[in-house]
Design a protein around this motif. Structure first.
Motif, PDB file in Angstrom:
ATOM      1  N   ASN A  74      -0.987 -55.994 -13.062  1.00  0.00           N
ATOM      2  CA  ASN A  74       0.223 -55.691 -12.297  1.00  0.00           C
ATOM      3  C   ASN A  74       0.053 -55.937 -10.808  1.00  0.00           C
ATOM      4  O   ASN A  74       0.958 -56.446 -10.153  1.00  0.00           O
ATOM      5  CB  ASN A  74       0.667 -54.251 -12.547  1.00  0.00           C
ATOM      6  CG  ASN A  74       1.247 -54.049 -13.917  1.00  0.00           C
ATOM      7  OD1 ASN A  74       2.228 -54.678 -14.270  1.00  0.00           O
ATOM      8  ND2 ASN A  74       0.637 -53.187 -14.709  1.00  0.00           N
ATOM      9  N   LYS A 110       9.578 -52.598 -14.924  1.00  0.00           N
ATOM     10  CA  LYS A 110       9.321 -52.865 -16.331  1.00  0.00           C
ATOM     11  C   LYS A 110       9.788 -51.700 -17.181  1.00  0.00           C
ATOM     12  O   LYS A 110       9.978 -50.592 -16.692  1.00  0.00           O
ATOM     13  CB  LYS A 110       7.835 -53.130 -16.582  1.00  0.00           C
ATOM     14  CG  LYS A 110       6.930 -51.948 -16.234  1.00  0.00           C
ATOM     15  CD  LYS A 110       5.471 -52.333 -16.368  1.00  0.00           C
ATOM     16  CE  LYS A 110       4.545 -51.195 -15.987  1.00  0.00           C
ATOM     17  NZ  LYS A 110       3.137 -51.593 -16.107  1.00  0.00           N
ATOM     18  N   ASP A 133       4.596 -53.556 -22.291  1.00  0.00           N
ATOM     19  CA  ASP A 133       5.335 -53.657 -21.035  1.00  0.00           C
ATOM     20  C   ASP A 133       6.217 -54.891 -21.068  1.00  0.00           C
ATOM     21  O   ASP A 133       5.733 -56.014 -21.229  1.00  0.00           O
ATOM     22  CB  ASP A 133       4.384 -53.721 -19.847  1.00  0.00           C
ATOM     23  CG  ASP A 133       3.698 -52.397 -19.577  1.00  0.00           C
ATOM     24  OD1 ASP A 133       4.181 -51.363 -20.066  1.00  0.00           O
ATOM     25  OD2 ASP A 133       2.677 -52.390 -18.859  1.00  0.00           O
ATOM     26  N   ARG A 176       8.396 -49.723 -20.460  1.00  0.00           N
ATOM     27  CA  ARG A 176       7.223 -49.550 -21.320  1.00  0.00           C
ATOM     28  C   ARG A 176       7.693 -48.981 -22.645  1.00  0.00           C
ATOM     29  O   ARG A 176       8.350 -47.950 -22.699  1.00  0.00           O
ATOM     30  CB  ARG A 176       6.197 -48.638 -20.672  1.00  0.00           C
ATOM     31  CG  ARG A 176       5.017 -48.357 -21.596  1.00  0.00           C
ATOM     32  CD  ARG A 176       3.844 -47.787 -20.875  1.00  0.00           C
ATOM     33  NE  ARG A 176       3.214 -48.855 -20.086  1.00  0.00           N
ATOM     34  CZ  ARG A 176       2.255 -48.630 -19.198  1.00  0.00           C
ATOM     35  NH1 ARG A 176       1.822 -47.411 -18.977  1.00  0.00           N
ATOM     36  NH2 ARG A 176       1.722 -49.638 -18.528  1.00  0.00           N
TER      37      ARG A 176
END
Length: 158
Positions: free
Chosen positions: A144, A88, A103, A90
């Motif tokens: 996550n 990802k 995210d 951020r």
């Protein structure tokens, strides 16, 4: 005990993009076999950490984080972590005294975007940006650690 108080939200639109102050690429994985906590190895830019979080759902959880050598983190991601890894970007956005972490997921979780805010206490007031959507703090599938087991790409078939 170290604690994290964090709330998660979906996004209504892309208006947040114009307010991004910086962005960092992440790669993270979860060590196999943990039952009472999620044990995460994370590479954030050129830094690496080992993170342990309680498995409790909601906005308050136990959390411990320790820096580790980058080479060790890469090896752990390659050899000890469940796949697929969480990939990802951020994005950090300031809004009325709080930092929002947005995210934007890639790989098996591409298309998912989640905004998070860390608070000092559960009832701390905060201003809701116009791009903020529904709260999903108590929904396990947005964590996550769950995205490893049930990636976002599989949600479309449900």
């Amino acid at each position: 005990m170290a604690e994290e108080i964090e709330r998660k939200f979906l996004l209504l639109n892309e208006d947040w993009r114009g307010a991004v102050q910086r962005s960092v690429a992440f790669a993270q994985g979860y060590l196999l076999g943990a039952r009472q906590a999620s044990v995460r190895v994370r590479i954030e830019g050129e830094q690496a950490n080992l993170n342990i979080k309680g498995v409790t759902l909601g906005v308050r959880r136990a959390e411990y984080e320790y820096p580790i050598p980058l080479a060790d983190a890469r090896e752990m991601l390659d050899t000890l972590c469940e796949g697929p890894l969480i990939e990802k970007t951020r994005h950090y956005v300031e809004h009325q005294g709080h930092t929002w972490e947005i995210d934007e997921f890639h790989g098996d979780n591409a298309g998912l975007r989640v905004a998070e805010i860390e608070l000092a206490h559960e009832d701390e007031p905060f201003a809701r940006p116009g791009w903020l959507g529904a709260e999903v703090s108590g929904e396990a599938r947005y964590y996550n650690v769950m995205l490893v087991k049930h990636p976002y790409r599989e949600w479309r078939d449900e």
